[in-house]
Design an enzyme around this catalytic site. Structure first.
Site, PDB file in Angstrom:
ATOM      1  N   HIS A 243      24.329  46.503  61.357  1.00  0.00           N
ATOM      2  CA  HIS A 243      23.731  45.243  61.816  1.00  0.00           C
ATOM      3  C   HIS A 243      24.753  44.129  62.001  1.00  0.00           C
ATOM      4  CE1 HIS A 243      19.378  46.184  60.232  1.00  0.00           C
ATOM      5  NE2 HIS A 243      19.927  47.191  60.898  1.00  0.00           N
TER       6      HIS A 243
ATOM      7  N   HIS B 126      42.623  41.131  38.891  1.00  0.00           N
ATOM      8  CA  HIS B 126      42.682  41.943  37.666  1.00  0.00           C
ATOM      9  C   HIS B 126      41.367  42.697  37.417  1.00  0.00           C
ATOM     10  CE1 HIS B 126      41.256  37.901  36.904  1.00  0.00           C
ATOM     11  NE2 HIS B 126      40.499  38.392  35.938  1.00  0.00           N
TER      12      HIS B 126
HETATM   13  O1  LIG Z   1      34.424  38.318  40.408  1.00  0.00           O
HETATM   14  C1  LIG Z   1      35.280  37.540  40.721  1.00  0.00           C
HETATM   15  C2  LIG Z   1      35.113  36.697  41.948  1.00  0.00           C
HETATM   16  O2  LIG Z   1      34.088  37.196  42.763  1.00  0.00           O
HETATM   17  C3  LIG Z   1      36.494  37.414  39.885  1.00  0.00           C
HETATM   18  O3  LIG Z   1      36.964  38.688  39.598  1.00  0.00           O
HETATM   19  C4  LIG Z   1      36.166  36.674  38.605  1.00  0.00           C
HETATM   20  O4  LIG Z   1      35.767  35.363  38.903  1.00  0.00           O
HETATM   21  C5  LIG Z   1      37.383  36.670  37.667  1.00  0.00           C
HETATM   22  O5  LIG Z   1      37.050  36.002  36.473  1.00  0.00           O
HETATM   23  P1  LIG Z   1      37.921  36.147  35.144  1.00  0.00           P
HETATM   24  O6  LIG Z   1      39.271  35.519  35.457  1.00  0.00           O
HETATM   25  O7  LIG Z   1      37.142  35.374  34.114  1.00  0.00           O
HETATM   26  O8  LIG Z   1      38.052  37.605  34.846  1.00  0.00           O
END
Ligand SMILES: O=C(CO)[C@H](O)[C@H](O)COP(=O)(O)O
Length: 156
Positions: free
Chosen positions: A98, A9
């Site tokens: 790299h 999302h």
């Molecule tokens: O960045 C992320 C992983 O790297 C995710 O998008 C994040 O953890 C989602 O968190 P939330 O459900 O609180 O929006």
């Protein structure tokens, strides 16, 4: 080029924007979702997209979540996938030159649209350095670790 894309999302809107642009540039995008900003679990979308890269059904992957590391963490568990989180075009250049990464992970919560396009553009256009021994050796050492510890997709 055939590119697997996925997001959660938090990366959905940037994924959609990058997808549109990549298609306009003539690339074929295999979109593994998600398809809205409704809260979801990243691995449900990044895992199948990373498998497509590992199975060479797509040449590259571009995954977008909130900050990028989650997508890389999931993708790097798949044999044949080398995922790099890039927060600027310099990172993107080195991630190809790299380390010959075949998956780019970016964070929709931290990277603005303009920089994201530049990161993707540089990453898509840059080739690995194959005439400098140290880079070739390092890529091979990482491949050897995969050979030792990751299951080949034909064995699963
Ligand atoms: O960045 C992320 C992983 O790297 C995710 O998008 C994040 O953890 C989602 O968190 P939330 O459900 O609180 O929006």
């Amino acid at each position: 080029m055939k590119i697997a894309m996925a997001s959660d999302h938090a990366g959905y809107e940037l994924k959609e924007e990058l997808k549109k642009w990549l298609e306009q540039e003539g690339h074929e995008v295999l979109d593994f979702g998600t398809n809205s900003t409704e809260s979801c679990d990243l691995s449900d979308f990044v895992y199948p997209a990373a498998l497509a890269v590992g199975k060479k059904e797509a040449e590259r992957g571009i995954f977008v979540d909130g900050v990028g590391y989650g997508s890389a963490l999931i993708a790097n568990r798949i044999y044949g996938v080398t995922a790099a989180v890039c927060q600027d075009p310099f990172c993107a250049k080195l991630a190809r030159q790299h380390t010959d990464s075949n998956v780019l992970c970016i964070g929709g919560k931290i990277i603005g649209s303009g920089i994201a396009h530049e990161i993707v553009s540089v990453w898509m256009q840059t080739e690995p350095i194959t005439d400098v021994d140290k880079y070739v050796r390092r890529v091979k050492k990482v491949e050897a670790i995969s050979e030792k510890h990751l299951k080949k997709l034909t064995e699963i």
